[in-house]
Design a protein around this motif. Structure first.
Motif, PDB file in Angstrom:
ATOM      1  N   GLY A 227       0.795  -1.231   0.000  1.00 40.93           N
ATOM      2  CA  GLY A 227       0.000   0.000   0.000  1.00 40.93           C
ATOM      3  C   GLY A 227       0.824   1.276   0.000  1.00 40.93           C
ATOM      4  O   GLY A 227       0.271   2.374   0.079  1.00 40.93           O
ATOM      5  N   SER A 228       2.167   1.149  -0.096  1.00 41.32           N
ATOM      6  CA  SER A 228       3.003   2.351  -0.080  1.00 41.32           C
ATOM      7  C   SER A 228       2.920   3.085  -1.422  1.00 41.32           C
ATOM      8  O   SER A 228       2.513   2.516  -2.436  1.00 41.32           O
ATOM      9  CB  SER A 228       4.457   1.981   0.234  1.00 41.32           C
ATOM     10  N   LEU A 229       3.346   4.355  -1.415  1.00 43.71           N
ATOM     11  CA  LEU A 229       3.319   5.181  -2.630  1.00 43.71           C
ATOM     12  C   LEU A 229       4.288   4.650  -3.674  1.00 43.71           C
ATOM     13  O   LEU A 229       5.304   4.040  -3.341  1.00 43.71           O
ATOM     14  CB  LEU A 229       3.725   6.626  -2.299  1.00 43.71           C
ATOM     15  N   SER A 230       3.977   4.936  -4.930  1.00 42.01           N
ATOM     16  CA  SER A 230       4.855   4.525  -6.024  1.00 42.01           C
ATOM     17  C   SER A 230       4.974   5.653  -7.043  1.00 42.01           C
ATOM     18  O   SER A 230       4.005   6.374  -7.310  1.00 42.01           O
ATOM     19  CB  SER A 230       4.286   3.274  -6.705  1.00 42.01           C
ATOM     20  N   ALA A 231       6.174   5.804  -7.627  1.00 38.47           N
ATOM     21  CA  ALA A 231       6.394   6.833  -8.657  1.00 38.47           C
ATOM     22  C   ALA A 231       6.962   6.193  -9.921  1.00 38.47           C
ATOM     23  O   ALA A 231       7.555   5.104  -9.872  1.00 38.47           O
ATOM     24  CB  ALA A 231       7.335   7.919  -8.133  1.00 38.47           C
ATOM     25  N   HIS A 232       6.784   6.885 -11.035  1.00 39.36           N
ATOM     26  CA  HIS A 232       7.175   6.369 -12.361  1.00 39.36           C
ATOM     27  C   HIS A 232       7.813   7.515 -13.132  1.00 39.36           C
ATOM     28  O   HIS A 232       7.304   8.642 -13.095  1.00 39.36           O
ATOM     29  CB  HIS A 232       5.891   5.887 -13.068  1.00 39.36           C
ATOM     30  N   TYR A 233       8.920   7.220 -13.798  1.00 34.25           N
ATOM     31  CA  TYR A 233       9.551   8.240 -14.649  1.00 34.25           C
ATOM     32  C   TYR A 233      10.075   7.545 -15.888  1.00 34.25           C
ATOM     33  O   TYR A 233      10.846   6.580 -15.784  1.00 34.25           O
ATOM     34  CB  TYR A 233      10.693   8.941 -13.903  1.00 34.25           C
ATOM     35  N   GLU A 234       9.625   7.979 -17.038  1.00 35.09           N
ATOM     36  CA  GLU A 234       9.978   7.288 -18.292  1.00 35.09           C
ATOM     37  C   GLU A 234      10.250   8.274 -19.405  1.00 35.09           C
ATOM     38  O   GLU A 234       9.550   9.282 -19.540  1.00 35.09           O
ATOM     39  CB  GLU A 234       8.806   6.383 -18.716  1.00 35.09           C
ATOM     40  N   ASN A 235      11.269   7.969 -20.203  1.00 34.70           N
ATOM     41  CA  ASN A 235      11.514   8.699 -21.447  1.00 34.70           C
ATOM     42  C   ASN A 235      11.859   7.717 -22.551  1.00 34.70           C
ATOM     43  O   ASN A 235      12.364   6.615 -22.291  1.00 34.70           O
ATOM     44  CB  ASN A 235      12.689   9.669 -21.297  1.00 34.70           C
ATOM     45  N   THR A 236      11.634   8.145 -23.769  1.00 31.04           N
ATOM     46  CA  THR A 236      12.084   7.423 -24.957  1.00 31.04           C
ATOM     47  C   THR A 236      13.431   8.011 -25.367  1.00 31.04           C
ATOM     48  O   THR A 236      13.557   9.234 -25.475  1.00 31.04           O
ATOM     49  CB  THR A 236      11.053   7.573 -26.091  1.00 31.04           C
ATOM     50  N   ILE A 237      14.421   7.141 -25.561  1.00 34.72           N
ATOM     51  CA  ILE A 237      15.783   7.619 -25.852  1.00 34.72           C
ATOM     52  C   ILE A 237      16.342   6.951 -27.122  1.00 34.72           C
ATOM     53  O   ILE A 237      15.880   5.894 -27.524  1.00 34.72           O
ATOM     54  CB  ILE A 237      16.753   7.348 -24.681  1.00 34.72           C
ATOM     55  N   VAL A 238      17.323   7.631 -27.712  1.00 33.27           N
ATOM     56  CA  VAL A 238      18.081   7.058 -28.832  1.00 33.27           C
ATOM     57  C   VAL A 238      19.522   6.877 -28.371  1.00 33.27           C
ATOM     58  O   VAL A 238      20.123   7.809 -27.812  1.00 33.27           O
ATOM     59  CB  VAL A 238      18.102   7.986 -30.063  1.00 33.27           C
ATOM     60  N   ILE A 239      20.066   5.690 -28.596  1.00 32.91           N
ATOM     61  CA  ILE A 239      21.476   5.446 -28.275  1.00 32.91           C
ATOM     62  C   ILE A 239      22.350   6.093 -29.362  1.00 32.91           C
ATOM     63  O   ILE A 239      22.084   5.951 -30.560  1.00 32.91           O
ATOM     64  CB  ILE A 239      21.756   3.927 -28.214  1.00 32.91           C
TER      65      ILE A 239
END
Ligand code: MF3
Ligand code: CO
Length: 269
Positions: A227-239
């Motif tokens: 039940g704890s909080l959750s965070a998300h961070y996402e990007n699309t990248i090019v190598i």
């Protein structure tokens, strides 16, 4: 494993998809307010995506019924928008959005606080973002994929957070999900060798408590077991040969990143 390398023409489309998604995130993030339903957020996001002449990548993907994944507090990812779920002051809200521009996808997620949020929630959001950029230090041609994974995982777990293992990032391009899988924790293998023109969606999902997650009865929404909080961070990248090209940052985010990198350099001196 067949990890595709994109042509310059494909990369141009992905850049456009990325830039539009960055703007959608900015606009939608700025419009969040206590009292909105998560369905209103989805509708607004879908309108924004379509106003750029793009399609929402998530709508009907594997049967997903909306354009934006809206995950509140202990919801980790894939929250289904609903007119009965009202966001309130003190909540943290993760928005995960995909944009399809001329057959090429971008995918990005951000977690926002609604009004005043507890310090521990702010820290969670910052560490999640920070873990992504730690991973980016290893995201260059010639290195191995799982070095990114290990760097993300080490940064968050050494700070006492739960790093979700049951969901991973992914390759992206003409399909929303392509090979390879991009875990957010150290694996026993080092993963594929990174090459210029590979495109990845890197997406740490970090919990304030245990890393364990469960799927709810709607079969989409993933929540933390404790039940704890959750965070998300996402990007699309090019190598690339050098630093990765991050397609889904706004100009403001790029500015903030440059300042932070300058500070890292001076601190390291
Ligand atoms: N960004 C999410 C992911 O990469 C996509 C959501 S899946 C969908 O897993 F079905 F909602 F589209
Ligand atoms: Co994704």
């Amino acid at each position: 494993m067949k990890v595709s390398v994109k042509s310059p023409q494909e990369l141009e489309k992905m850049r456009t998809a990325g830039k539009i998604l960055a703007e959608v995130h900015q606009l939608l993030g700025d419009s969040l307010e206590a009292g909105m339903s998560t369905l209103e957020i989805d509708r607004l996001g879908e309108e924004m995506i379509r106003s750029y002449g793009c399609e929402p990548s998530f709508l009907h993907y594997m049967g997903y019924p909306a354009s934006v994944c809206v995950s509140v507090n202990d919801e980790v990812v894939h929250g289904i928008p609903s007119d009965r779920r009202i966001i309130k002051e003190g909540d943290i809200v993760s928005l995960d959005i995909g944009v399809n521009f001329q057959g090429y996808h971008s995918d990005a997620a951000r977690t926002h606080g609604i009004g005043k949020i507890p310090q521990e929630a702010k820290d969670l959001i910052e560490v999640t973002r920070g873990s992504f950029f730690q991973g980016m230090r290893f995201a260059s041609a010639g290195r191995r994929l799982h070095d990114i994974s290990a760097a993300i995982g080490a940064y968050a777990s050494s700070r006492g957070y739960g790093v979700v293992r049951d969901l991973v990032g992914h390759g992206i391009g003409a399909h929303l999900h392509e090979e390879p899988e991009v875990p957010n924790f150290r694996k026993f293998t080092r993963g594929v060798r990174l090459r210029e023109g590979m495109t990845l969606a890197v997406e740490p999902m970090i919990n304030l408590g245990s890393r364990k997650v469960v799927w709810t009865e709607d079969e989409w929404t993933v929540v933390t077991e404790d039940g704890s909080l959750s965070a998300h961070y996402e990007n699309t990248i090019v190598i690339t040969a050098g630093r990765p090209e991050i397609l889904t940052l706004t100009e403001e985010e790029r500015r903030r990143l440059r300042l932070w990198e300058e500070k890292q350099k001076t601190d390291g001196r």
